[in-house]
Design a protein around this motif. Structure first.
Motif, PDB file in Angstrom:
ATOM      1  N   ASP A  41       0.811  -1.217   0.000  1.00 55.25           N
ATOM      2  CA  ASP A  41       0.000   0.000   0.000  1.00 55.25           C
ATOM      3  C   ASP A  41       0.849   1.274   0.000  1.00 55.25           C
ATOM      4  O   ASP A  41       0.397   2.317  -0.436  1.00 55.25           O
ATOM      5  N   LYS A  42       2.085   1.161   0.517  1.00 56.29           N
ATOM      6  CA  LYS A  42       2.961   2.342   0.494  1.00 56.29           C
ATOM      7  C   LYS A  42       3.687   2.459  -0.845  1.00 56.29           C
ATOM      8  O   LYS A  42       4.225   3.519  -1.167  1.00 56.29           O
ATOM      9  N   CYS A  43       3.770   1.374  -1.606  1.00 59.28           N
ATOM     10  CA  CYS A  43       4.617   1.325  -2.804  1.00 59.28           C
ATOM     11  C   CYS A  43       4.076   2.229  -3.902  1.00 59.28           C
ATOM     12  O   CYS A  43       2.857   2.296  -4.126  1.00 59.28           O
ATOM     13  N   ILE A  44       4.970   2.956  -4.599  1.00 58.91           N
ATOM     14  CA  ILE A  44       4.542   3.818  -5.698  1.00 58.91           C
ATOM     15  C   ILE A  44       5.010   3.265  -7.048  1.00 58.91           C
ATOM     16  O   ILE A  44       4.992   3.964  -8.053  1.00 58.91           O
ATOM     17  N   SER A  45       5.487   2.022  -7.050  1.00 60.24           N
ATOM     18  CA  SER A  45       5.905   1.344  -8.291  1.00 60.24           C
ATOM     19  C   SER A  45       6.979   2.104  -9.059  1.00 60.24           C
ATOM     20  O   SER A  45       6.945   2.165 -10.281  1.00 60.24           O
ATOM     21  N   CYS A  46       7.923   2.699  -8.353  1.00 59.87           N
ATOM     22  CA  CYS A  46       8.970   3.444  -9.058  1.00 59.87           C
ATOM     23  C   CYS A  46       9.993   2.506  -9.694  1.00 59.87           C
ATOM     24  O   CYS A  46      10.683   2.888 -10.635  1.00 59.87           O
ATOM     25  N   TYR A  71      -4.606  -2.630  -7.644  1.00 63.10           N
ATOM     26  CA  TYR A  71      -3.173  -2.390  -7.872  1.00 63.10           C
ATOM     27  C   TYR A  71      -2.876  -2.480  -9.362  1.00 63.10           C
ATOM     28  O   TYR A  71      -2.466  -3.531  -9.853  1.00 63.10           O
ATOM     29  N   LYS A  73      -0.526  -1.045 -11.256  1.00 60.83           N
ATOM     30  CA  LYS A  73       0.853  -0.886 -11.765  1.00 60.83           C
ATOM     31  C   LYS A  73       1.656  -2.181 -11.574  1.00 60.83           C
ATOM     32  O   LYS A  73       1.091  -3.228 -11.307  1.00 60.83           O
ATOM     33  N   TYR A  75       4.695  -4.341  -9.485  1.00 59.79           N
ATOM     34  CA  TYR A  75       5.186  -4.391  -8.101  1.00 59.79           C
ATOM     35  C   TYR A  75       6.340  -5.391  -7.983  1.00 59.79           C
ATOM     36  O   TYR A  75       6.432  -6.317  -8.786  1.00 59.79           O
ATOM     37  N   CYS A  93      14.534   2.970  -1.393  1.00 55.13           N
ATOM     38  CA  CYS A  93      13.068   3.071  -1.453  1.00 55.13           C
ATOM     39  C   CYS A  93      12.605   4.437  -0.928  1.00 55.13           C
ATOM     40  O   CYS A  93      12.857   4.781   0.223  1.00 55.13           O
ATOM     41  N   ARG A  95       9.622   5.546  -0.235  1.00 51.16           N
ATOM     42  CA  ARG A  95       8.448   5.528   0.655  1.00 51.16           C
ATOM     43  C   ARG A  95       8.582   4.530   1.805  1.00 51.16           C
ATOM     44  O   ARG A  95       7.597   4.230   2.477  1.00 51.16           O
ATOM     45  N   SER A  97       8.632   1.409   1.775  1.00 47.35           N
ATOM     46  CA  SER A  97       7.704   0.282   1.682  1.00 47.35           C
ATOM     47  C   SER A  97       8.457  -1.045   1.726  1.00 47.35           C
ATOM     48  O   SER A  97       7.870  -2.078   1.987  1.00 47.35           O
TER      49      SER A  97
END
Lengths: 124, 370
Positions: A41-46, A71, A73, A75, A93, A95, A97
């Motif tokens: 939930d914290k991940c922004i898929s960067c 979701y 994007k 992961y 990272c 965020r 995550s």
């Protein structure tokens, strides 16, 4: 020679240097590099974790159909068998995550269990 | 074992390693007549992993994780050499505290590497107590590494380009001081055993003259045991070594006993250095270095050399302005100790002296094969 005998006698009355491992263990300090903890939930898929990984143990994957709406994007899927536990993914990272925990009980006979999917269970 | 000639049953070839306990991934082919070694031929290459090529495909931060694996017995020293090479190319300013932490970790690593040597040497001489003592006390230092870097043996590039990956935890200073007291206690205990075990097996064995040591390219404790006072920490100082006060032990005998004693004295000097660094450590908090992607290294070439536990180690690095090095050549101290020096010393010795000579050189197959 006397020194050796003195040392022998001294050792008879000393506590051992080791601990009885399964029953007691030494304390693991904070910042230990063990198994990954991943919070989707914290991940922004960067994708920075997969780019910095020196062993290419992290792969960015798309989620299965039933999660795709929540979701959309890609992961990280972590292959612990390839991981060298350097912690670069944790450091990069943005965020927080991805984190390394204190769990080091990772030996297994099952090759499938070393792959960590972004969401536990029903990923097959 | 293989018989050399049918006519002479006392002449045969013996393989020392790679399955010998303690020889590491390395073997020596000994040609033996009776009890005497006629000639020795080193047989390296069991641990080749191709680091120089691997480094050309990784950026500076990934390479510093990789540099741990160059020598399993002293990963932090190799971290420092790699980090210094990149720092010299980027001309980055290193924070004062990071320099202190680097020297502190490198000296702790030197102590634990010498303890492994003490353990292996004792085992080679059939002195099992020394082996258990050294490996038991080494674990106290591994506890410190676990606290500071997060891993017991591999620090995962703790010393990285730009400083160190994290600051020292608050409890570290007290714990390091306690461990140093334990190390001194251990050295005292070892000295009690020395005259009955190490001295009779090593004195006068495997004598290396200064002329031969220079000719064969010996460095570090081995050349210091033959009588040349040389140490990169003094001759070509790096980090904060010019500010520190330490002795360079030198002996003239050049035999296996002298090499053992040099390392014993170096252990004491390293404990002194750790104490001095702790006394002078700046108090402010250090900002940890975060890994970055696509960080370009300016064009140029550099050769950095350091004194590690086994001798003189160096890295030559060439950059063409990309984030990955164009070429990275690694000079490990063990290559010259394992092939020319070992072959020279084993020639003509008794078969029972082979382990004493082998372990007195303190060689690491990992940094030789790379």
């Amino acid at each position: 020679m006397l020194g050796t005998i003195y040392e022998l006698l001294r050792n008879l009355f000393k506590k051992p240097m080791t601990v009885r491992f399964p029953h007691e263990s030494i304390e693991i300090p904070n910042g230990f590099r063990g198994e990954h903890y991943y919070d989707i939930d914290k991940c922004i898929s960067c994708g920075l974790c997969s780019k910095i990984c020196p062993n290419r143990a992290i792969e960015m994957i798309e989620m299965p159909e039933k999660y795709k709406e929540k979701y959309p994007k890609s992961y990280p899927r972590i292959d612990i068998g390839k991981c060298c536990f350097c912690g670069l993914c944790e450091d990069i990272c943005p965020r927080n995550s991805l984190k390394l925990t204190k769990n080091f009980f990772l030996s297994t006979f099952d090759p499938k269990s070393v792959i960590k999917e972004p969401i536990k269970n029903d990923m097959d | 074992m293989r018989k050399m000639r049918e006519k002479n049953p006392t002449s045969y070839e013996l393989l020392f390693g790679p399955a010998h306990p303690g020889s590491g991934n390395f073997s020596v082919r000994l040609r033996i007549e009776g009890e005497r070694v006629v000639s020795a031929r080193a047989d390296p290459g069991y641990l080749h992993r191709g680091f120089e090529k691997l480094m050309e495909y990784r950026n500076a931060m990934q390479n510093s994780v990789l540099s741990d694996r160059l020598c399993i017995l002293e990963p932090l020293n190799w971290n420092l050499i790699h980090a210094e090479a990149v720092d010299e190319l980027t001309q980055e300013e290193i924070p004062e505290k990071a320099k202190y932490i680097r020297v502190l970790m490198v000296e702790l690593s030197r102590i634990q590497s010498h303890l492994i040597w003490y353990g292996a040497m004792s085992m080679g001489l059939g002195f099992d107590t020394g082996f258990k003592l050294a490996f038991g006390y080494r674990d106290y230092i591994l506890d410190l590494f676990e606290l500071i870097t997060g891993g017991r043996v591999y620090p995962a590039g703790y010393i990285c380009p730009g400083g160190v990956r994290r600051d020292l935890p608050d409890s570290a200073e007290g714990r390091i001081r306690k461990v140093m007291i334990k190390m001194e206690e251990m050295l005292q205990r070892c000295e009690n055993f020395e005259t009955t075990t190490i001295l009779p097996r090593t004195r006068g064995v495997g004598t290396l003259s200064l002329k031969d040591a220079i000719r064969l390219g010996a460095t570090g404790p081995i050349i210091r045991a033959s009588g040349l006072k040389t140490d990169v920490r003094r001759d070509d100082p790096y980090e904060i070594y010019p500010e520190l006060d330490f002795e360079i032990p030198v002996r003239r005998e050049g035999d296996a006993y002298a090499r053992c004693m040099i390392r014993r004295q170096e252990l004491r000097e390293s404990i002194n250095i750790v104490k001095q660094v702790l006394d002078r450590m700046p108090k402010e908090k250090l900002k940890p270095v975060k890994p970055k992607l696509n960080q370009k290294i300016p064009e140029g070439e550099v050769y950095v050399r350091n004194e590690i536990a086994r001798g003189e180690a160096g890295i030559y690095m060439k950059s063409t302005g990309e984030d990955k090095p164009y070429r990275c050549k690694i000079r490990g101290p063990s290559l010259l100790h394992m092939i020319p020096v070992l072959e020279h010393l084993l020639k003509g010795c008794q078969i029972a002296d082979v382990p004493a000579i082998y372990w007195s050189l303190n060689i690491c197959p990992a940094d030789m094969d790379r």
